[in-house]
Design a protein around this motif. Structure first.
Motif, PDB file in Angstrom:
ATOM      1  N   ASN A 186       0.821  -1.219   0.000  1.00 49.04           N
ATOM      2  CA  ASN A 186       0.000   0.000   0.000  1.00 49.04           C
ATOM      3  C   ASN A 186       0.850   1.262   0.000  1.00 49.04           C
ATOM      4  OD1 ASN A 186      -2.457  -1.351  -0.022  1.00 49.04           O
ATOM      5  ND2 ASN A 186      -2.396  -1.626   2.199  1.00 49.04           N
ATOM      6  N   VAL A 187       2.153   1.090   0.068  1.00 44.59           N
ATOM      7  CA  VAL A 187       3.068   2.228   0.124  1.00 44.59           C
ATOM      8  C   VAL A 187       3.369   2.730  -1.284  1.00 44.59           C
ATOM      9  CG1 VAL A 187       5.390   2.974   0.777  1.00 44.59           C
ATOM     10  CG2 VAL A 187       4.125   1.400   2.244  1.00 44.59           C
ATOM     11  N   ARG A 188       3.276   4.035  -1.471  1.00 48.60           N
ATOM     12  CA  ARG A 188       3.656   4.673  -2.725  1.00 48.60           C
ATOM     13  C   ARG A 188       4.801   5.625  -2.416  1.00 48.60           C
ATOM     14  NH1 ARG A 188       2.256   0.994  -4.144  1.00 48.60           N
ATOM     15  NH2 ARG A 188       0.235   0.297  -4.793  1.00 48.60           N
ATOM     16  N   PRO A 189       6.026   5.183  -2.658  1.00 48.05           N
ATOM     17  CA  PRO A 189       7.163   6.054  -2.342  1.00 48.05           C
ATOM     18  C   PRO A 189       7.092   7.376  -3.107  1.00 48.05           C
ATOM     19  CG  PRO A 189       7.907   3.831  -2.870  1.00 48.05           C
ATOM     20  CD  PRO A 189       6.448   3.915  -3.228  1.00 48.05           C
ATOM     21  N   CYS A 190       7.558   8.432  -2.472  1.00 49.57           N
ATOM     22  CA  CYS A 190       7.643   9.721  -3.164  1.00 49.57           C
ATOM     23  C   CYS A 190       9.115  10.087  -3.318  1.00 49.57           C
ATOM     24  CB  CYS A 190       6.859  10.805  -2.437  1.00 49.57           C
ATOM     25  SG  CYS A 190       7.509  11.265  -0.839  1.00 49.57           S
ATOM     26  N   PHE A 191       9.391  10.870  -4.334  1.00 51.82           N
ATOM     27  CA  PHE A 191      10.764  11.226  -4.710  1.00 51.82           C
ATOM     28  C   PHE A 191      10.825  12.740  -4.889  1.00 51.82           C
ATOM     29  CE2 PHE A 191       9.695   6.987  -6.141  1.00 51.82           C
ATOM     30  CZ  PHE A 191      10.728   6.237  -5.600  1.00 51.82           C
ATOM     31  N   PRO A 192      11.025  13.474  -3.791  1.00 52.15           N
ATOM     32  CA  PRO A 192      10.917  14.936  -3.862  1.00 52.15           C
ATOM     33  C   PRO A 192      11.943  15.617  -4.757  1.00 52.15           C
ATOM     34  CG  PRO A 192      11.759  14.238  -1.725  1.00 52.15           C
ATOM     35  CD  PRO A 192      11.345  13.002  -2.455  1.00 52.15           C
ATOM     36  N   PHE A 193      13.060  14.966  -5.045  1.00 49.66           N
ATOM     37  CA  PHE A 193      14.105  15.611  -5.846  1.00 49.66           C
ATOM     38  C   PHE A 193      14.293  14.928  -7.196  1.00 49.66           C
ATOM     39  CE2 PHE A 193      15.130  15.876  -1.279  1.00 49.66           C
ATOM     40  CZ  PHE A 193      14.775  17.210  -1.097  1.00 49.66           C
ATOM     41  N   ALA A 194      13.311  14.155  -7.605  1.00 48.02           N
ATOM     42  CA  ALA A 194      13.387  13.421  -8.876  1.00 48.02           C
ATOM     43  C   ALA A 194      13.561  14.375 -10.048  1.00 48.02           C
ATOM     44  CB  ALA A 194      12.126  12.594  -9.082  1.00 48.02           C
ATOM     45  N   GLY A 195      14.404  13.986 -10.975  1.00 39.00           N
ATOM     46  CA  GLY A 195      14.592  14.754 -12.195  1.00 39.00           C
ATOM     47  C   GLY A 195      15.630  15.854 -12.112  1.00 39.00           C
ATOM     48  N   LEU A 196      16.120  16.145 -10.914  1.00 38.00           N
ATOM     49  CA  LEU A 196      17.146  17.184 -10.780  1.00 38.00           C
ATOM     50  C   LEU A 196      18.525  16.601 -11.057  1.00 38.00           C
ATOM     51  CD1 LEU A 196      16.028  18.974  -7.469  1.00 38.00           C
ATOM     52  CD2 LEU A 196      15.714  19.779  -9.812  1.00 38.00           C
ATOM     53  N   PRO A 197      19.394  17.351 -11.725  1.00 40.66           N
ATOM     54  CA  PRO A 197      20.780  16.895 -11.861  1.00 40.66           C
ATOM     55  C   PRO A 197      21.395  16.744 -10.465  1.00 40.66           C
ATOM     56  CG  PRO A 197      20.380  18.860 -13.191  1.00 40.66           C
ATOM     57  CD  PRO A 197      19.151  18.639 -12.351  1.00 40.66           C
ATOM     58  N   ILE A 198      22.415  15.899 -10.329  1.00 39.14           N
ATOM     59  CA  ILE A 198      22.949  15.565  -9.009  1.00 39.14           C
ATOM     60  C   ILE A 198      23.333  16.788  -8.178  1.00 39.14           C
ATOM     61  CG2 ILE A 198      25.307  15.106  -9.797  1.00 39.14           C
ATOM     62  CD1 ILE A 198      25.274  12.792  -7.638  1.00 39.14           C
ATOM     63  N   GLY A 199      23.972  17.780  -8.780  1.00 39.01           N
ATOM     64  CA  GLY A 199      24.358  18.971  -8.029  1.00 39.01           C
ATOM     65  C   GLY A 199      23.160  19.718  -7.472  1.00 39.01           C
ATOM     66  N   LYS A 200      22.138  19.882  -8.311  1.00 47.45           N
ATOM     67  CA  LYS A 200      20.924  20.576  -7.863  1.00 47.45           C
ATOM     68  C   LYS A 200      20.157  19.735  -6.849  1.00 47.45           C
ATOM     69  CE  LYS A 200      20.490  23.609 -11.738  1.00 47.45           C
ATOM     70  NZ  LYS A 200      19.676  24.473 -12.502  1.00 47.45           N
ATOM     71  N   ALA A 201      20.135  18.427  -7.039  1.00 52.27           N
ATOM     72  CA  ALA A 201      19.463  17.548  -6.078  1.00 52.27           C
ATOM     73  C   ALA A 201      20.153  17.630  -4.720  1.00 52.27           C
ATOM     74  CB  ALA A 201      19.444  16.105  -6.580  1.00 52.27           C
ATOM     75  N   MET A 202      21.489  17.651  -4.720  1.00 48.69           N
ATOM     76  CA  MET A 202      22.209  17.758  -3.451  1.00 48.69           C
ATOM     77  C   MET A 202      21.922  19.100  -2.776  1.00 48.69           C
ATOM     78  SD  MET A 202      25.849  15.888  -4.350  1.00 48.69           S
ATOM     79  CE  MET A 202      26.654  16.487  -2.867  1.00 48.69           C
ATOM     80  N   ALA A 203      21.923  20.159  -3.553  1.00 51.53           N
ATOM     81  CA  ALA A 203      21.631  21.487  -2.975  1.00 51.53           C
ATOM     82  C   ALA A 203      20.212  21.529  -2.421  1.00 51.53           C
ATOM     83  CB  ALA A 203      21.828  22.571  -4.043  1.00 51.53           C
ATOM     84  N   ALA A 204      19.249  20.985  -3.161  1.00 49.67           N
ATOM     85  CA  ALA A 204      17.859  20.965  -2.704  1.00 49.67           C
ATOM     86  C   ALA A 204      17.711  20.112  -1.460  1.00 49.67           C
ATOM     87  CB  ALA A 204      16.948  20.462  -3.825  1.00 49.67           C
ATOM     88  N   THR A 205      18.427  18.994  -1.412  1.00 51.49           N
ATOM     89  CA  THR A 205      18.369  18.107  -0.257  1.00 51.49           C
ATOM     90  C   THR A 205      18.900  18.824   0.987  1.00 51.49           C
ATOM     91  OG1 THR A 205      18.661  16.208  -1.699  1.00 51.49           O
ATOM     92  CG2 THR A 205      19.075  15.836   0.612  1.00 51.49           C
ATOM     93  N   LYS A 206      19.984  19.580   0.813  1.00 53.83           N
ATOM     94  CA  LYS A 206      20.546  20.345   1.937  1.00 53.83           C
ATOM     95  C   LYS A 206      19.564  21.407   2.423  1.00 53.83           C
ATOM     96  CE  LYS A 206      25.472  20.091   0.867  1.00 53.83           C
ATOM     97  NZ  LYS A 206      26.617  20.885   0.426  1.00 53.83           N
ATOM     98  N   LEU A 207      18.927  22.092   1.481  1.00 52.33           N
ATOM     99  CA  LEU A 207      18.033  23.199   1.837  1.00 52.33           C
ATOM    100  C   LEU A 207      16.695  22.739   2.406  1.00 52.33           C
ATOM    101  CD1 LEU A 207      18.504  25.591  -1.216  1.00 52.33           C
ATOM    102  CD2 LEU A 207      19.229  25.976   1.154  1.00 52.33           C
ATOM    103  N   ASP A 208      16.203  21.587   1.954  1.00 53.37           N
ATOM    104  CA  ASP A 208      14.851  21.172   2.285  1.00 53.37           C
ATOM    105  C   ASP A 208      14.575  21.090   3.773  1.00 53.37           C
ATOM    106  OD1 ASP A 208      12.267  20.242   1.109  1.00 53.37           O
ATOM    107  OD2 ASP A 208      12.704  18.528   2.400  1.00 53.37           O
ATOM    108  N   THR A 209      15.538  20.668   4.561  1.00 45.35           N
ATOM    109  CA  THR A 209      15.291  20.529   5.997  1.00 45.35           C
ATOM    110  C   THR A 209      16.011  21.588   6.808  1.00 45.35           C
ATOM    111  OG1 THR A 209      17.091  18.946   6.118  1.00 45.35           O
ATOM    112  CG2 THR A 209      14.848  18.053   5.938  1.00 45.35           C
ATOM    113  N   SER A 210      16.602  22.590   6.162  1.00 42.62           N
ATOM    114  CA  SER A 210      17.366  23.579   6.907  1.00 42.62           C
ATOM    115  C   SER A 210      16.507  24.744   7.411  1.00 42.62           C
ATOM    116  CB  SER A 210      18.515  24.121   6.048  1.00 42.62           C
ATOM    117  OG  SER A 210      18.013  24.833   4.936  1.00 42.62           O
ATOM    118  N   GLN A 211      15.215  24.779   6.983  1.00 43.88           N
ATOM    119  CA  GLN A 211      14.377  25.889   7.437  1.00 43.88           C
ATOM    120  C   GLN A 211      13.923  25.686   8.860  1.00 43.88           C
ATOM    121  OE1 GLN A 211      12.714  24.544   4.254  1.00 43.88           O
ATOM    122  NE2 GLN A 211      13.832  25.909   2.961  1.00 43.88           N
TER     123      GLN A 211
END
Length: 159
Positions: A134-159
């Motif tokens: 019943n689990v549908r995994p989500c991928f919040p940074f899907a489609g981003l190039p690795i550098g942008k995905a890493m930056a987004a990953t860092k920022l997402d929980t820093s607020q």
């Protein structure tokens, strides 16, 4: 079965699970004498460290998706170096059937939310692993190039 020593699964249901991709850079490249290590310490590259930080800041459980061993808890033991990747089938990555079996064995279908991190092949492996649950995994940074995905990953929980 060849593989790491698995720690027992948690029994409670609900909550959040973050799945972090393993990494190409492993501790044995720098410290060949390291021997078996816990999975959380086996992967030493920047993408793994950023993704691990994200998973830890999210406050739920987290696992590592190893192309060789499948789903590893941070405390599971990785016996030694390996060069297996979902990006090259010739390296013999773990199959979707094995991942589905691990989802059952580890009770991963009990989570309310599963967040998957990593590139396209790792996302496909995570989606295949949870088929039939019943689990549908989500991928919040899907489609981003690795550098942008890493930056987004860092920022997402820093607020």
């Amino acid at each position: 079965i060849e593989g790491p020593f698995m720690s027992p699964a948690h029994e409670q249901s609900g909550g959040l699970l973050v799945i972090v991709p393993c990494g190409k850079a492993k501790i044995w490249a720098k410290f060949p004498q390291a021997g078996p290590v816990v999975a959380a310490d086996a992967y030493v590259g920047a993408p793994f460290k950023v993704n691990r930080g994200y998973a830890e800041r999210m406050g739920g459980d987290w696992l590592i998706l190893s192309a060789k061993y499948g789903f590893l808890r941070p405390a599971d033991i990785v016996p030694g170096p390996y060069e297996t990747t979902f990006n090259r089938q010739a390296t013999g990555p773990v199959s979707p059937a094995v991942l589905r079996e691990q989802v059952k064995q580890q009770g991963l279908g009990r989570y309310d939310e599963v967040i998957g991190l990593g590139g396209k092949k790792y996302r496909a492996a995570i989606e295949a692993a949870f088929e039939g649950t019943n689990v549908r995994p989500c991928f919040p940074f899907a489609g981003l190039p690795i550098g942008k995905a890493m930056a987004a990953t860092k920022l997402d929980t820093s607020q």
